[in-house]
Design an enzyme around this catalytic site. Structure first.
Site, PDB file in Angstrom:
ATOM      1  N   ASN A 144     -14.866  11.217 -10.822  1.00 26.17           N
ATOM      2  CA  ASN A 144     -14.620   9.856 -10.374  1.00 26.17           C
ATOM      3  C   ASN A 144     -15.156   9.444  -9.052  1.00 26.17           C
ATOM      4  O   ASN A 144     -14.608   8.718  -8.391  1.00 26.17           O
ATOM      5  CB  ASN A 144     -12.812   9.457 -10.477  1.00 26.17           C
ATOM      6  CG  ASN A 144     -12.675   7.947 -10.383  1.00 26.17           C
ATOM      7  OD1 ASN A 144     -13.344   7.343 -10.672  1.00 26.17           O
ATOM      8  ND2 ASN A 144     -11.341   7.969  -9.907  1.00 26.17           N
ATOM      9  N   ASN A 148     -15.526  17.518  -8.469  1.00 22.06           N
ATOM     10  CA  ASN A 148     -16.257  17.558  -9.756  1.00 22.06           C
ATOM     11  C   ASN A 148     -16.854  16.323 -10.272  1.00 22.06           C
ATOM     12  O   ASN A 148     -17.274  16.291 -11.462  1.00 22.06           O
ATOM     13  CB  ASN A 148     -15.170  18.150 -10.882  1.00 22.06           C
ATOM     14  CG  ASN A 148     -13.968  16.932 -11.266  1.00 22.06           C
ATOM     15  OD1 ASN A 148     -13.954  15.886 -10.756  1.00 22.06           O
ATOM     16  ND2 ASN A 148     -13.139  17.210 -12.222  1.00 22.06           N
ATOM     17  N   LYS A 203       3.002  13.705  -8.569  1.00 20.63           N
ATOM     18  CA  LYS A 203       3.286  13.999  -7.256  1.00 20.63           C
ATOM     19  C   LYS A 203       4.555  14.352  -6.806  1.00 20.63           C
ATOM     20  O   LYS A 203       4.611  15.413  -5.838  1.00 20.63           O
ATOM     21  CB  LYS A 203       3.105  12.513  -6.434  1.00 20.63           C
ATOM     22  CG  LYS A 203       1.650  11.834  -7.012  1.00 20.63           C
ATOM     23  CD  LYS A 203       0.555  12.748  -6.058  1.00 20.63           C
ATOM     24  CE  LYS A 203      -0.787  12.215  -6.339  1.00 20.63           C
ATOM     25  NZ  LYS A 203      -1.667  13.091  -5.878  1.00 20.63           N
ATOM     26  N   GLY A 247     -14.219  11.324  -3.039  1.00 22.02           N
ATOM     27  CA  GLY A 247     -13.462  10.134  -3.501  1.00 22.02           C
ATOM     28  C   GLY A 247     -13.114   8.887  -2.359  1.00 22.02           C
ATOM     29  O   GLY A 247     -13.627   9.110  -1.466  1.00 22.02           O
ATOM     30  N   ARG A 274       4.024  -7.148 -14.736  1.00 19.74           N
ATOM     31  CA  ARG A 274       3.560  -5.643 -15.139  1.00 19.74           C
ATOM     32  C   ARG A 274       4.448  -4.514 -15.372  1.00 19.74           C
ATOM     33  O   ARG A 274       5.377  -4.467 -14.532  1.00 19.74           O
ATOM     34  CB  ARG A 274       2.474  -5.298 -14.177  1.00 19.74           C
ATOM     35  CG  ARG A 274       1.672  -4.218 -14.610  1.00 19.74           C
ATOM     36  CD  ARG A 274       0.415  -3.969 -13.819  1.00 19.74           C
ATOM     37  NE  ARG A 274       0.754  -3.297 -12.505  1.00 19.74           N
ATOM     38  CZ  ARG A 274      -0.219  -3.075 -11.573  1.00 19.74           C
ATOM     39  NH1 ARG A 274      -1.427  -2.955 -11.804  1.00 19.74           N
ATOM     40  NH2 ARG A 274       0.341  -2.371 -10.553  1.00 19.74           N
ATOM     41  N   ASN A 282       0.021   1.802   0.119  1.00 19.34           N
ATOM     42  CA  ASN A 282      -1.127   1.123  -0.630  1.00 19.34           C
ATOM     43  C   ASN A 282      -2.385   1.186   0.042  1.00 19.34           C
ATOM     44  O   ASN A 282      -2.625   0.344   0.792  1.00 19.34           O
ATOM     45  CB  ASN A 282      -0.888  -0.207  -1.335  1.00 19.34           C
ATOM     46  CG  ASN A 282       0.337  -0.271  -2.024  1.00 19.34           C
ATOM     47  OD1 ASN A 282       1.376   0.313  -2.096  1.00 19.34           O
ATOM     48  ND2 ASN A 282      -0.174  -0.633  -3.486  1.00 19.34           N
ATOM     49  N   PHE A 313      -7.132  16.453  -2.103  1.00 18.65           N
ATOM     50  CA  PHE A 313      -7.240  15.144  -2.625  1.00 18.65           C
ATOM     51  C   PHE A 313      -7.383  15.209  -4.061  1.00 18.65           C
ATOM     52  O   PHE A 313      -7.064  14.124  -4.722  1.00 18.65           O
ATOM     53  CB  PHE A 313      -8.197  14.152  -1.962  1.00 18.65           C
ATOM     54  CG  PHE A 313      -7.963  13.940  -0.522  1.00 18.65           C
ATOM     55  CD1 PHE A 313      -7.152  12.749  -0.198  1.00 18.65           C
ATOM     56  CD2 PHE A 313      -8.932  14.474   0.274  1.00 18.65           C
ATOM     57  CE1 PHE A 313      -6.868  12.776   1.185  1.00 18.65           C
ATOM     58  CE2 PHE A 313      -8.627  14.147   1.641  1.00 18.65           C
ATOM     59  CZ  PHE A 313      -7.723  13.210   2.208  1.00 18.65           C
ATOM     60  N   TYR A 315       1.743  10.418 -13.739  1.00 19.48           N
ATOM     61  CA  TYR A 315       1.141  10.491 -12.641  1.00 19.48           C
ATOM     62  C   TYR A 315       1.864  10.451 -11.457  1.00 19.48           C
ATOM     63  O   TYR A 315       1.880  11.465 -10.578  1.00 19.48           O
ATOM     64  CB  TYR A 315       0.233   9.194 -12.335  1.00 19.48           C
ATOM     65  CG  TYR A 315      -0.041   8.992 -10.929  1.00 19.48           C
ATOM     66  CD1 TYR A 315      -1.081   9.762 -10.138  1.00 19.48           C
ATOM     67  CD2 TYR A 315       0.371   8.091 -10.292  1.00 19.48           C
ATOM     68  CE1 TYR A 315      -1.250   9.475  -8.959  1.00 19.48           C
ATOM     69  CE2 TYR A 315       0.237   7.864  -8.831  1.00 19.48           C
ATOM     70  CZ  TYR A 315      -0.551   8.646  -8.330  1.00 19.48           C
ATOM     71  OH  TYR A 315      -0.835   8.671  -7.046  1.00 19.48           O
ATOM     72  N   SER A 350       2.653  10.277  -2.614  1.00 19.78           N
ATOM     73  CA  SER A 350       2.619   8.806  -2.787  1.00 19.78           C
ATOM     74  C   SER A 350       3.802   8.212  -2.403  1.00 19.78           C
ATOM     75  O   SER A 350       4.884   9.042  -3.045  1.00 19.78           O
ATOM     76  CB  SER A 350       2.041   8.676  -3.937  1.00 19.78           C
ATOM     77  OG  SER A 350       2.335   7.445  -4.645  1.00 19.78           O
TER      78      SER A 350
HETATM   79  C1  UD1 Z   1      -0.215   1.574  -8.090  1.00 24.25           C
HETATM   80  C2  UD1 Z   1       0.273   2.717  -8.898  1.00 24.25           C
HETATM   81  C3  UD1 Z   1       0.868   3.592  -7.753  1.00 24.25           C
HETATM   82  C4  UD1 Z   1      -0.323   4.250  -7.118  1.00 24.25           C
HETATM   83  C5  UD1 Z   1      -1.393   3.287  -6.611  1.00 24.25           C
HETATM   84  C6  UD1 Z   1      -2.338   3.715  -5.860  1.00 24.25           C
HETATM   85  C7  UD1 Z   1       1.498   1.151 -10.625  1.00 24.25           C
HETATM   86  C8  UD1 Z   1       2.531   0.762 -11.167  1.00 24.25           C
HETATM   87  N1  UD1 Z   1       1.401   1.993  -9.497  1.00 24.25           N
HETATM   88  O1  UD1 Z   1       0.329   0.992  -7.078  1.00 24.25           O
HETATM   89  O2  UD1 Z   1       1.765   4.659  -8.434  1.00 24.25           O
HETATM   90  O3  UD1 Z   1       0.067   5.219  -6.320  1.00 24.25           O
HETATM   91  O4  UD1 Z   1      -1.777   2.276  -7.256  1.00 24.25           O
HETATM   92  O5  UD1 Z   1      -3.253   4.052  -6.976  1.00 24.25           O
HETATM   93  O6  UD1 Z   1       0.376   1.212 -11.094  1.00 24.25           O
HETATM   94  N2  UD1 Z   1      -1.282  -6.822  -8.926  1.00 24.25           N
HETATM   95  C9  UD1 Z   1      -1.698  -8.043  -9.511  1.00 24.25           C
HETATM   96  N3  UD1 Z   1      -2.753  -8.247 -10.226  1.00 24.25           N
HETATM   97  C10 UD1 Z   1      -3.394  -7.305 -10.447  1.00 24.25           C
HETATM   98  C11 UD1 Z   1      -3.348  -6.049  -9.819  1.00 24.25           C
HETATM   99  C12 UD1 Z   1      -2.208  -5.881  -9.165  1.00 24.25           C
HETATM  100  O7  UD1 Z   1      -0.780  -9.154  -9.328  1.00 24.25           O
HETATM  101  O8  UD1 Z   1      -4.604  -7.527 -10.950  1.00 24.25           O
HETATM  102  C13 UD1 Z   1      -0.087  -6.592  -8.108  1.00 24.25           C
HETATM  103  C14 UD1 Z   1       0.934  -5.587  -8.900  1.00 24.25           C
HETATM  104  O9  UD1 Z   1       1.782  -6.281  -9.589  1.00 24.25           O
HETATM  105  C15 UD1 Z   1       1.674  -5.006  -7.422  1.00 24.25           C
HETATM  106  C16 UD1 Z   1       0.488  -5.397  -6.270  1.00 24.25           C
HETATM  107  O10 UD1 Z   1      -0.381  -5.980  -6.990  1.00 24.25           O
HETATM  108  O11 UD1 Z   1       2.621  -5.923  -7.174  1.00 24.25           O
HETATM  109  C17 UD1 Z   1      -0.099  -4.104  -5.901  1.00 24.25           C
HETATM  110  O12 UD1 Z   1      -0.700  -3.363  -7.420  1.00 24.25           O
HETATM  111  P1  UD1 Z   1      -1.606  -2.308  -6.958  1.00 24.25           P
HETATM  112  O13 UD1 Z   1      -2.678  -2.484  -6.354  1.00 24.25           O
HETATM  113  O14 UD1 Z   1      -1.962  -2.001  -8.629  1.00 24.25           O
HETATM  114  O15 UD1 Z   1      -0.772  -0.765  -6.338  1.00 24.25           O
HETATM  115  P2  UD1 Z   1       0.825  -0.575  -6.878  1.00 24.25           P
HETATM  116  O16 UD1 Z   1       1.210  -0.996  -8.150  1.00 24.25           O
HETATM  117  O17 UD1 Z   1       1.567  -0.693  -5.644  1.00 24.25           O
END
Ligand code: UD1
Length: 339
Positions: free
Chosen positions: A35, A32, A154, A10, A296, A180, A81, A150, A125
């Protein structure tokens, strides 16, 4: 020394395998392929010059886990992981998440009992903190009620490990709470391979830049932050991978203060969504097509790590910047689309 990496093909797993092999460890991967792709093995081999041993194995099948550990009873450490990680999917299919992320953890821990060397690194996480009351987030911040199945897996995973550590003093574990993770290996031989429409910010940005998506939607412009968008701690996956090797070495050398420890893995610097976009634009040299829309559901306003404990106790800190991560993510996107 033989190290088992579950989910080693992964995104984070493959980068960690590279760092382990660079440090001279013998790596055994199980995955497996739900993904991930077996071609990732070629990427790892091209970077390190060594092909890791790989077995396609589904950790949900207890009998297969038992046979695997009987065959590999000389494993000195396990980095776990293998898990499902899509928040939205977990809300729609909670039992699948509990089976994939909890049953598999239990089976691995049960079989590890027979090993002479029981060292276990767990992929956790920052989601366990939810919206923390104080920023930056220290490891002492309370674990909040999980927002999704999810996130719950954790939290429960950490509890299962903690309970195991209480009764088995030969068992040593470190849980790493990722902020992140983004970016790709600078060689462009391995990186993130999102299936379908990416839910995470950076893959969506790079897919928009390459023309696969028309426009990035920025979720929420009215948060109480410096520019109205959410703040996150984006960490380069190569830095993150190296932290796993440091954590493993801590356990292998018996330097851990207790048999269950946990650390934040972040840069300590929060960036807003608009700042992340600006960083991408600076490496791309063009303007990204984006639009600020509504929030969101489930997003926390702001999350970034206090890195004092991980810097001082684990002895690890990030070296790469947000721009480095964006540059590597962009190079990787171009490579996979031009194939
Ligand atoms: C997400 C998960 C988190 C997981 C992590 C790693 C959610 C609520 N949280 O974190 O549990 O551990 O991924 O897989 O899904 N954003 C946009 N537009 C987009 C996509 C994201 O504006 O198309 C913004 C989001 O609102 C956020 C930021 O970008 O503020 C980061 O988003 P994302 O990359 O999805 O990470 P998390 O939400 O922090």
């Amino acid at each position: 020394m033989k190290i088992l990496v579950t989910g080693g093909l992964g995104f984070i797993g493959s980068h960690t395998v590279v760092e382990l092999q660079n440090e001279g460890y013998e790596v055994v991967i199980i995955d497996n392929l739900s993904n991930s792709s077996v071609e990732v093995l070629d990427g790892i081999t091209a970077i390190t010059g060594t092909k890791p041993y790989f077995e396609k194995l589904d950790l949900k099948i207890k009998g297969d886990v038992q046979s695997f550990f009987k065959k590999h009873n000389d494993i000195a450490g396990v980095i776990h992981f293998a898990a499902s990680k899509a928040v939205g999917e977990s809300v729609n299919n909670p039992l699948m998440y509990y089976e994939n992320n909890i049953n598999t953890l239990v089976y691995v821990l049960q079989e590890m009992k027979q090993l002479n060397s029981q060292n276990f690194i767990f992929s956790s996480s920052c989601t366990v903190y939810g919206q923390a009351d104080e920023l930056p987030i220290t490891e002492n911040a309370p674990v909040k009620l999980a927002e999704s199945p999810y996130g719950n897996t954790k939290q429960i995973g950490e509890e299962i490990i903690k309970d195991t550590c209480k009764v088995n003093k030969n068992f040593n574990s470190i849980a790493l709470r990722y902020f992140n993770p983004i970016g790709a290996h600078p060689s462009t031989k391995i990186g993130e391979l999102p299936i379908g429409v990416p839910q995470n910010l950076v893959p969506f940005i790079t897919q928009t830049a390459i023309g696969m998506r028309e426009q990035l939607l920025v979720f929420g412009g009215d948060y109480p932050t410096r520019d109205g968008t959410c703040i996150r701690d984006y960490i380069h996956v190569v830095d993150l991978a190296k932290a796993h090797v440091v954590a493993l070495q801590r356990l292998l050398s018996g330097k851990n203060n207790s048999n269950f420890e946990f650390f934040n893995l972040g840069t300590g610097k929060g960036s807003s969504v608009l700042e992340a976009i600006k960083s991408f634009e600076s490496v791309w040299g063009k303007k990204l097509n984006y639009k600020v829309v509504g929030r969101r559901s489930g997003d926390v306003i702001s999350a970034y790590a206090d890195t004092n404990k991980v810097n001082n106790v684990l002895g690890w800190k990030t070296k790469l910047t947000l721009d480095d991560a964006m540059e590597s993510a962009w190079k990787w996107e171009q490579k996979i689309r031009n194939k």
